[in-house]
Scaffold this motif. Structure first.
Motif, PDB file in Angstrom:
ATOM      1  N   UNK A 125      20.556  -5.166 -30.167  1.00 15.67           N
ATOM      2  CA  UNK A 125      20.653  -3.960 -30.989  1.00 15.67           C
ATOM      3  C   UNK A 125      19.442  -3.819 -31.908  1.00 15.67           C
ATOM      4  N   UNK A 126      18.964  -2.582 -32.038  1.00 14.38           N
ATOM      5  CA  UNK A 126      17.779  -2.334 -32.853  1.00 14.38           C
ATOM      6  C   UNK A 126      18.108  -1.864 -34.272  1.00 14.38           C
ATOM      7  N   UNK A 127      19.301  -1.326 -34.459  1.00 13.10           N
ATOM      8  CA  UNK A 127      19.687  -0.864 -35.791  1.00 13.10           C
ATOM      9  C   UNK A 127      21.193  -0.657 -35.850  1.00 13.10           C
ATOM     10  N   UNK A 128      21.690  -0.504 -37.060  1.00 18.87           N
ATOM     11  CA  UNK A 128      23.090  -0.120 -37.252  1.00 18.87           C
ATOM     12  C   UNK A 128      23.097   1.058 -38.199  1.00 18.87           C
ATOM     13  N   UNK A 129      24.196   1.807 -38.169  1.00 16.47           N
ATOM     14  CA  UNK A 129      24.307   2.972 -39.038  1.00 16.47           C
ATOM     15  C   UNK A 129      25.763   3.248 -39.351  1.00 16.47           C
ATOM     16  N   UNK A 130      25.961   3.885 -40.491  1.00 16.89           N
ATOM     17  CA  UNK A 130      27.267   4.377 -40.917  1.00 16.89           C
ATOM     18  C   UNK A 130      27.064   5.868 -41.141  1.00 16.89           C
ATOM     19  N   UNK A 131      27.853   6.677 -40.422  1.00 15.68           N
ATOM     20  CA  UNK A 131      27.694   8.129 -40.516  1.00 15.68           C
ATOM     21  C   UNK A 131      29.061   8.805 -40.454  1.00 15.68           C
ATOM     22  N   UNK A 132      29.096  10.057 -40.896  1.00 16.53           N
ATOM     23  CA  UNK A 132      30.313  10.856 -40.741  1.00 16.53           C
ATOM     24  C   UNK A 132      30.481  11.210 -39.261  1.00 16.53           C
ATOM     25  N   UNK A 133      31.665  11.637 -38.893  1.00 17.93           N
ATOM     26  CA  UNK A 133      31.879  12.070 -37.512  1.00 17.93           C
ATOM     27  C   UNK A 133      30.953  13.225 -37.145  1.00 17.93           C
ATOM     28  N   UNK A 134      30.760  14.165 -38.046  1.00 20.50           N
ATOM     29  CA  UNK A 134      29.859  15.288 -37.763  1.00 20.50           C
ATOM     30  C   UNK A 134      28.436  14.795 -37.503  1.00 20.50           C
ATOM     31  N   UNK A 135      27.984  13.815 -38.272  1.00 18.82           N
ATOM     32  CA  UNK A 135      26.642  13.263 -38.054  1.00 18.82           C
ATOM     33  C   UNK A 135      26.578  12.510 -36.726  1.00 18.82           C
ATOM     34  N   UNK A 136      27.629  11.737 -36.398  1.00 15.82           N
ATOM     35  CA  UNK A 136      27.648  11.014 -35.125  1.00 15.82           C
ATOM     36  C   UNK A 136      27.642  11.988 -33.953  1.00 15.82           C
ATOM     37  N   UNK A 137      28.312  13.098 -34.091  1.00 17.64           N
ATOM     38  CA  UNK A 137      28.364  14.055 -32.984  1.00 17.64           C
ATOM     39  C   UNK A 137      26.969  14.539 -32.610  1.00 17.64           C
ATOM     40  N   UNK A 138      26.088  14.681 -33.586  1.00 15.73           N
ATOM     41  CA  UNK A 138      24.705  15.108 -33.320  1.00 15.73           C
ATOM     42  C   UNK A 138      23.873  13.995 -32.680  1.00 15.73           C
ATOM     43  N   UNK A 139      24.273  12.743 -32.857  1.00 21.50           N
ATOM     44  CA  UNK A 139      23.511  11.590 -32.367  1.00 21.50           C
ATOM     45  C   UNK A 139      23.927  11.104 -30.989  1.00 21.50           C
ATOM     46  N   UNK A 140      25.141  11.439 -30.565  1.00 20.08           N
ATOM     47  CA  UNK A 140      25.722  10.805 -29.380  1.00 20.08           C
ATOM     48  C   UNK A 140      25.891  11.790 -28.230  1.00 20.08           C
ATOM     49  N   UNK A 141      25.996  11.240 -27.012  1.00 25.88           N
ATOM     50  CA  UNK A 141      26.332  12.073 -25.869  1.00 25.88           C
ATOM     51  C   UNK A 141      27.748  12.611 -26.076  1.00 25.88           C
ATOM     52  N   UNK A 142      28.071  13.752 -25.492  1.00 28.42           N
ATOM     53  CA  UNK A 142      29.414  14.314 -25.683  1.00 28.42           C
ATOM     54  C   UNK A 142      30.539  13.355 -25.264  1.00 28.42           C
ATOM     55  N   UNK A 143      30.378  12.661 -24.146  1.00 32.31           N
ATOM     56  CA  UNK A 143      31.433  11.742 -23.702  1.00 32.31           C
ATOM     57  C   UNK A 143      31.595  10.562 -24.641  1.00 32.31           C
ATOM     58  N   UNK A 144      30.482   9.990 -25.094  1.00 32.43           N
ATOM     59  CA  UNK A 144      30.584   8.864 -26.032  1.00 32.43           C
ATOM     60  C   UNK A 144      31.163   9.317 -27.368  1.00 32.43           C
ATOM     61  N   UNK A 145      30.770  10.509 -27.817  1.00 31.20           N
ATOM     62  CA  UNK A 145      31.335  11.004 -29.062  1.00 31.20           C
ATOM     63  C   UNK A 145      32.835  11.251 -28.922  1.00 31.20           C
ATOM     64  N   UNK A 146      33.270  11.767 -27.795  1.00 31.62           N
ATOM     65  CA  UNK A 146      34.703  12.009 -27.586  1.00 31.62           C
ATOM     66  C   UNK A 146      35.483  10.708 -27.713  1.00 31.62           C
ATOM     67  N   UNK A 147      34.931   9.615 -27.176  1.00 32.53           N
ATOM     68  CA  UNK A 147      35.584   8.303 -27.303  1.00 32.53           C
ATOM     69  C   UNK A 147      35.644   7.881 -28.770  1.00 32.53           C
ATOM     70  N   UNK A 148      34.539   8.027 -29.489  1.00 35.30           N
ATOM     71  CA  UNK A 148      34.508   7.705 -30.921  1.00 35.30           C
ATOM     72  C   UNK A 148      35.552   8.527 -31.678  1.00 35.30           C
ATOM     73  N   UNK A 149      35.596   9.820 -31.434  1.00 31.29           N
ATOM     74  CA  UNK A 149      36.533  10.692 -32.146  1.00 31.29           C
ATOM     75  C   UNK A 149      37.982  10.303 -31.853  1.00 31.29           C
ATOM     76  N   UNK A 150      38.287   9.957 -30.610  1.00 34.99           N
ATOM     77  CA  UNK A 150      39.655   9.548 -30.259  1.00 34.99           C
ATOM     78  C   UNK A 150      40.043   8.244 -30.956  1.00 34.99           C
ATOM     79  N   UNK A 151      39.135   7.283 -30.978  1.00 33.95           N
ATOM     80  CA  UNK A 151      39.424   5.999 -31.633  1.00 33.95           C
ATOM     81  C   UNK A 151      39.559   6.202 -33.140  1.00 33.95           C
ATOM     82  N   UNK A 152      38.698   7.019 -33.723  1.00 32.21           N
ATOM     83  CA  UNK A 152      38.795   7.291 -35.156  1.00 32.21           C
ATOM     84  C   UNK A 152      40.127   7.970 -35.480  1.00 32.21           C
ATOM     85  N   UNK A 153      40.539   8.919 -34.652  1.00 28.66           N
ATOM     86  CA  UNK A 153      41.818   9.602 -34.854  1.00 28.66           C
ATOM     87  C   UNK A 153      42.988   8.627 -34.757  1.00 28.66           C
TER      88      UNK A 153
END
Length: 169
Positions: A125-153
């Motif tokens: 890993x090259x870095x770590x980050x803490x972001x809001x869901x809205x910020x993560x949505x801009x950083x991630x592929x749609x499928x990966x973000x959908x997984x993140x959003x489901x786990x967060x929910x």
């Protein structure tokens, strides 16, 4: 004598007829403000992921999640296993010629001091980050973000989820 309508196979022969699968396990953390914590993979820079990895022979998913988290971040997790969700990715041919099954456990909340103490394995890993869901949505592929959003929910609702995603995981 084997019944031709229902032939019995020895376990090793029967298992050879089944689909192949690999498994991973990880811990899902947020900071004290509820923002997801993720790591950027070195092998695929567009890929953000949770501390975790593939299971070693003889390991349980829980043992894998705790071991991988420590190896990748230096965090020694001492909590109890609480499953947030399972994740299934179907066989992707030459890219990954097996089904891939994930177990995502709740790692709880990281304090600012714990986040500041994270030490990444630079080979993974090259870095770590803490972001809001809205910020993560801009950083991630749609499928990966959908997984993140489901786990967060699932975490926020105190439930578990089952997630299927495609090849860009």
């Amino acid at each position: 004598m084997a019944n031709p309508a229902n032939p019995w196979l020895p376990p090793a022969e029967y298992i050879a007829t089944l689909p192949r699968a690999t498994a991973y396990a990880c811990l899902y953390f947020t900071d004290t403000e509820g923002r997801p914590f993720q790591l950027r993979a070195t092998y695929r820079t567009e890929s953000w992921q949770w501390p975790g990895g593939n299971m070693d022979p003889g390991e349980t998913p829980w043992e894998t999640a705790v071991r991988e988290c420590h190896e990748e971040t230096g965090i020694v997790f001492r909590g109890e296993p609480k499953l947030l969700g399972t994740h299934f990715v179907s066989d992707r041919g030459e890219e990954w010629p097996a089904n891939h099954i994930g177990f995502i456990f709740d790692g709880g909340v990281l304090t600012p001091a714990q986040i500041d103490a994270v030490v990444l394995d630079p080979d993974e890993h090259s870095e770590f980050a803490v972001r809001t869901l809205a910020e993560w949505e801009r950083e991630m592929t749609p499928r990966n973000f959908a997984r993140l959003a489901e786990i967060d929910r699932a975490r926020r609702l105190g439930t578990t989820v089952y997630v299927e995603t495609g090849a860009d995981v």
